[in-house]
Design a protein around this motif. Structure first.
Motif, mmCIF file in Angstrom:
data_model
loop_
_atom_site.group_PDB
_atom_site.id
_atom_site.type_symbol
_atom_site.label_atom_id
_atom_site.label_comp_id
_atom_site.label_asym_id
_atom_site.label_seq_id
_atom_site.Cartn_x
_atom_site.Cartn_y
_atom_site.Cartn_z
ATOM 1 N N LYS A 611 36.860 50.538 47.740
ATOM 2 C CA LYS A 611 35.593 50.051 46.836
ATOM 3 C C LYS A 611 35.157 48.854 46.937
ATOM 4 O O LYS A 611 34.769 47.998 46.135
ATOM 5 N N TYR A 612 35.161 48.332 48.362
ATOM 6 C CA TYR A 612 34.728 47.072 48.874
ATOM 7 C C TYR A 612 35.526 45.686 48.199
ATOM 8 O O TYR A 612 35.205 44.689 48.179
ATOM 9 N N TRP A 613 36.611 46.322 47.797
ATOM 10 C CA TRP A 613 37.674 45.378 46.765
ATOM 11 C C TRP A 613 36.969 44.618 45.606
ATOM 12 O O TRP A 613 37.635 43.480 45.310
ATOM 13 N N VAL A 614 35.904 45.168 45.228
ATOM 14 C CA VAL A 614 35.304 44.336 44.015
ATOM 15 C C VAL A 614 36.309 44.708 42.692
ATOM 16 O O VAL A 614 36.506 43.643 42.138
ATOM 17 N N ASP A 615 36.765 45.716 42.536
ATOM 18 C CA ASP A 615 37.918 45.803 41.569
ATOM 19 C C ASP A 615 39.088 44.837 41.704
ATOM 20 O O ASP A 615 39.555 44.385 40.749
ATOM 21 N N ASP A 616 39.506 45.014 43.019
ATOM 22 C CA ASP A 616 40.678 44.024 43.093
ATOM 23 C C ASP A 616 40.072 42.709 43.083
ATOM 24 O O ASP A 616 41.183 41.738 42.209
ATOM 25 N N VAL A 617 39.224 42.014 43.373
ATOM 26 C CA VAL A 617 38.736 40.682 43.025
ATOM 27 C C VAL A 617 38.616 40.430 41.306
ATOM 28 O O VAL A 617 38.971 39.413 41.141
ATOM 29 N N TYR A 618 37.929 41.319 40.950
ATOM 30 C CA TYR A 618 37.975 41.395 39.453
ATOM 31 C C TYR A 618 39.164 41.107 38.861
ATOM 32 O O TYR A 618 39.481 40.403 37.851
ATOM 33 N N PHE A 619 40.222 41.861 39.231
ATOM 34 C CA PHE A 619 41.333 42.033 38.468
ATOM 35 C C PHE A 619 42.253 40.846 38.933
ATOM 36 O O PHE A 619 42.764 40.184 37.837
ATOM 37 N N ALA A 620 42.049 40.332 39.905
ATOM 38 C CA ALA A 620 42.811 39.112 40.522
ATOM 39 C C ALA A 620 42.171 37.767 39.793
ATOM 40 O O ALA A 620 42.851 37.022 39.385
ATOM 41 N N LEU A 621 40.764 37.707 39.947
ATOM 42 C CA LEU A 621 39.974 36.689 39.442
ATOM 43 C C LEU A 621 39.977 36.542 37.759
ATOM 44 O O LEU A 621 40.318 35.502 37.302
ATOM 45 N N PHE A 622 39.593 37.625 37.048
ATOM 46 C CA PHE A 622 39.465 37.659 35.824
ATOM 47 C C PHE A 622 40.742 38.063 34.869
ATOM 48 O O PHE A 622 40.937 37.537 33.979
ATOM 49 N N ALA A 623 41.233 39.198 35.370
ATOM 50 C CA ALA A 623 42.390 39.636 34.567
ATOM 51 C C ALA A 623 43.506 38.898 34.584
ATOM 52 O O ALA A 623 43.976 38.191 33.719
ATOM 53 N N LYS A 624 44.037 38.954 36.069
ATOM 54 C CA LYS A 624 45.340 37.842 36.261
ATOM 55 C C LYS A 624 45.006 36.593 35.965
ATOM 56 O O LYS A 624 45.847 35.663 35.442
ATOM 57 N N GLY A 625 43.660 35.921 36.443
ATOM 58 C CA GLY A 625 43.363 34.617 36.336
ATOM 59 C C GLY A 625 43.204 34.332 34.789
ATOM 60 O O GLY A 625 43.793 33.193 34.417
ATOM 61 N N GLY A 626 42.615 35.384 33.816
ATOM 62 C CA GLY A 626 42.904 34.890 32.545
ATOM 63 C C GLY A 626 43.869 34.707 32.003
ATOM 64 O O GLY A 626 44.103 34.012 30.885
ATOM 65 N N VAL A 627 44.804 35.803 32.300
ATOM 66 C CA VAL A 627 46.191 35.670 31.567
ATOM 67 C C VAL A 627 46.956 34.300 32.124
ATOM 68 O O VAL A 627 47.580 33.532 31.409
ATOM 69 N N LYS A 628 46.907 33.910 33.323
ATOM 70 C CA LYS A 628 47.414 32.563 33.947
ATOM 71 C C LYS A 628 46.662 31.388 33.234
ATOM 72 O O LYS A 628 47.395 30.334 32.560
ATOM 73 N N LEU A 629 45.373 31.454 32.944
ATOM 74 C CA LEU A 629 44.682 30.393 32.353
ATOM 75 C C LEU A 629 45.182 30.412 30.667
ATOM 76 O O LEU A 629 45.453 29.278 30.462
ATOM 77 N N GLY A 630 45.328 31.712 30.037
ATOM 78 C CA GLY A 630 45.808 31.610 28.888
ATOM 79 C C GLY A 630 47.282 31.093 28.625
ATOM 80 O O GLY A 630 47.634 30.281 27.615
ATOM 81 N N ARG A 631 48.078 31.398 29.735
ATOM 82 C CA ARG A 631 49.640 31.188 29.474
ATOM 83 C C ARG A 631 49.775 29.354 29.792
ATOM 84 O O ARG A 631 50.359 28.772 29.159
ATOM 85 N N ALA A 632 48.717 28.929 30.666
ATOM 86 C CA ALA A 632 48.687 27.515 30.874
ATOM 87 C C ALA A 632 48.172 26.734 29.755
ATOM 88 O O ALA A 632 48.818 25.759 29.321
ATOM 89 N N LEU A 633 47.105 27.373 29.098
ATOM 90 C CA LEU A 633 46.628 26.775 28.088
ATOM 91 C C LEU A 633 47.764 26.834 26.699
ATOM 92 O O LEU A 633 47.826 25.785 25.986
#
Length: 692
Positions: A611-633
């Motif tokens: 699916k053009y890797w759109v879901d993967d990008v969103y998952f890596a950028l927003f889902a995982k990225g959000g979790v990492k940002l939350g843990r860092a904060l």
């Protein structure tokens, strides 16, 4: 005059059914729950048809009245009111008619589900929410309905809440729609800021005042107010109507029961954004930039999401990607100012796409909840009614002349061809190639499902019949599984193995298919002249004369029959015919070619499968990225500063001081006497020093 009481009954009858089934479901039972909800929606549907008839005959004028004052803050007032013209009345009929058939269909599909009453309560609540959206006469009520359908879709997509995939899907839908709704809310706020009202009539009357006004969003650059408002409102439509790049939630929403796919993702909720832009046409006509943005987004979705449908093996996901593509066609029409064409395609699409979703559900029932088309084949002799009706829906979807989809889809393609707006060339190429792509995945689906040799095995023994429906879904893979996750991965059901031979679905399932097949054939021919070229919508839709591409197309219109006959000589039909020939050869005469093509085009197939890797990008950028940002904060801010320095640090300091002070409190009398004498000496000494 349209009676206010009739409109209140139309809106509130489904809500009453929802409340009775939801709160009294245990007392009135399954039959009582589906009876009250079906009755409520049936009453709403009948009265909606009556209102539309009254408007069509000219017996009554447009209805626009406030019924209830919600709140007043200074000079701003929010009300509950109804605006009933031909646009809203047509939407009311489509929503209630499809909802009524889905209610009836649900009796058979959800027969043994433990959440039977809850399901009927939800779908009636959805119908009420959608009616409030399309009947509203102001932006505040529109937003209420907008958010209500989003809430109910969250509940319905995650209806089988014991399945992690369903919970993931409904959360995904909820979060993606919040992104769109944020833009939508900002757009409404901008309308209130510039036009000083939330009432449609007043806002549209004052809309020309937006010309020349600007917003200072970025430094050293003033943005045109009409363009900003148009783009912000359309961002809301991008979420609700699943436009690129906010489209990712819709395919995953197939995790909900099949009736939901037909009700929410074919005929009603996903078309709310299309309806909204058409309703706001007086504002969108003020901005060429916003319309070009809409057109390019729609064209991209029409082609590129359709391409993904070619590689899908799940029967429901093929139809889901088809929905994404067709929503793109509607959006392109909006972008070229062919609002009537968009709404006309919305109506025809509602019937044949609901038919295809419910037909897919009928197949799923017959296959004991097998959804992978690679384990089907030859079902036409077992399911003649489903087979015929799905062919009707498929031909309408492909835009074959004389079927409903032809009149609306070809009109959109021609309208885009007439447009000179920036990006129109790209959009025309997308919608034209999209016709070929649509036919490719549609005919592939029909051949894999109903034709060729049987690719399933019937073995003796008691297995997962429809009676085991709920337990099967909750314990195993559910109503929609990923293409690469077969049943045997769960260790419960080997793919392609059935314990009972397929058979035609019960009448409560096939009757809605037949009733949807009829308008899938005739509604296009009935409505094309008046709705597209006859100004049927009247003042409900506003188009600047210079932008009226449908008027240009209308010069060549000489009746529905002549249009269909002429369609046999146009490029869209040739492309559909080419796709039909290709897929017929591959899937009926030489099936091995499919694997050869897949191997030869492996890189392209991988791109589409991912699916053009759109879901993967969103998952890596927003889902995982959000979790990492939350843990860092949390670690750097909450744990270190707030908990560490402020909370725990303050407590530690107080504890140290208290420990020191506590050491002085020995409890011995001579210690206190000594401290008093020492203090007295220091006091007298200090007094003597001051005196010197």
């Amino acid at each position: 005059m349209i009676s206010t009481s009739i409109l209140l009954v139309i809106a509130l009858a489904p809500l009453l059914g929802c409340l009775l089934a939801g709160f009294l479901g245990k007392f009135i039972g399954r039959a009582g729950s589906h009876s009250v909800t079906i009755l409520g929606v049936a009453v709403s549907c009948a009265l909606s048809m009556y209102v539309l008839y009254q408007l069509c005959t000219g017996a009554v004028p447009v209805y626009n009245q406030n019924i209830y004052t919600w709140f007043e803050i200074g000079k701003y007032t929010a009300t509950v009111g109804f605006l009933i013209d031909k646009l809203s009345a047509m939407m009311m009929v489509v929503v209630t008619f499809v909802s009524l058939l889905v209610h009836i269909y649900t009796i058979g599909y959800m027969a043994e589900d433990d959440g039977y009453q809850r399901f009927f309560s939800y779908i009636s609540l959805f119908t009420f929410s959608m009616l409030m959206l399309v009947m509203s006469n102001n932006f505040m009520q529109l937003f209420f309905g907008w958010e209500a359908v989003g809430l109910v879709s969250y509940l319905l997509i995650g209806f089988w809440f014991k399945r992690p995939t369903a919970i993931f899907a409904n959360l995904k839908a909820f979060l993606v729609n919040r992104v769109g709704d944020f833009g939508f809310l900002l757009g409404i706020a901008a309308i209130l800021y510039f036009l000083g009202t939330l009432d449609y009539s007043a806002a549209f009357a004052n809309a020309p005042s937006l010309v020349g006004k600007t917003l200072q969003i970025t430094q050293n650059h003033a943005w045109d107010a009409a363009t900003v408002i148009g783009v912000l409102l359309f961002i809301g439509a991008m979420g609700k109507s699943a436009q690129v790049p906010l489209h990712v939630w819709l395919p995953d929403s197939m995790e909900g029961p099949t009736p939901i796919s037909a009700l929410i993702h074919a005929a009603t909720m996903v078309t709310a954004g299309i309806f909204m832009v058409a309703r706001m046409s007086p504002i969108f006509e003020l901005s060429e930039g916003a319309l070009s943005f809409i057109m390019v987004i729609g064209a991209t979705g029409a082609l590129f999401t359709g391409l993904i449908g070619i590689v899908q093996n799940d029967i429901k996901r093929v139809v889901a990607y088809s929905t994404l593509s067709q929503l793109g066609y509607m959006t392109v029409a909006l972008g070229v100012s062919a609002y009537s064409g968009a709404v006309f395609h919305l109506m025809t699409h509602a019937f044949f796409k609901a038919l295809l979703f419910l037909g897919a559900g009928s197949v799923i029932i017959a296959m004991h909840h097998e959804q992978d088309m690679r384990y089907m084949g030859g079902l036409r002799k077992y399911m003649p009614v489903t087979w015929i009706t799905m062919w009707i829906g498929s031909l309408a979807l492909c835009g074959v002349p004389f079927f409903a989809g032809f009149y609306s889809k070809d009109a959109i393609i021609e309208a885009v061809g007439e447009s000179h707006r920036w990006g129109a060339g790209y959009a025309y190429a997308c919608v034209l190639i999209g016709a070929f792509v649509t036919a490719l995945y549609t005919f592939r689906q029909m051949y894999l499902t109903f034709h060729g040799k049987e690719r399933f095995t019937v073995v003796a023994g008691h297995g997962h019949g429809h009676d085991a429906h709920a337990a099967h879904h909750d314990a195993h893979h559910g109503d929609a599984h990923h293409d690469d996750a077969h049943h045997d991965d769960h260790g419960h059901h080997e793919p392609g193995v059935l314990h009972h031979a397929p058979k035609e679905s019960p009448w409560v399932v096939t009757l809605p298919l037949v009733l949807l097949a009829i308008p899938s054939i005739v509604i296009g021919a009935i409505g094309v002249k008046s709705m597209l070229f006859g100004g049927w919508f009247g003042e409900a839709i506003h188009v600047n004369e210079a932008n009226d591409v449908l008027a240009e197309v209308g010069h060549e219109f000489h009746g529905w029959a002549a249009m269909a006959l002429h369609g046999f000589l146009q490029w869209p039909f040739f492309l559909v015919l080419a796709a039909f020939v290709i897929q017929t050869y591959i899937y009926l005469f030489n099936p091995s070619v499919a694997d050869k093509i897949k191997s030869a085009l492996k890189p392209l197939w991988t791109v589409l499968d991912r699916k053009y890797w759109v879901d993967d990008v969103y998952f890596a950028l927003f889902a995982k990225g959000g979790v990492k940002l939350g843990r860092a904060l949390w670690k750097g801010g909450d744990a270190a500063v707030i908990d560490g320095a402020l909370v725990n640090g303050s407590a530690s300091l107080v504890q140290r001081i208290a420990g020191g002070v506590r050491a002085l409190q020995s409890g011995y009398l001579y210690h206190y006497a000594f401290a008093m004498i020492l203090g007295l000496i220091l006091l007298l000494g200090g007094y003597w020093l001051v005196g010197q």
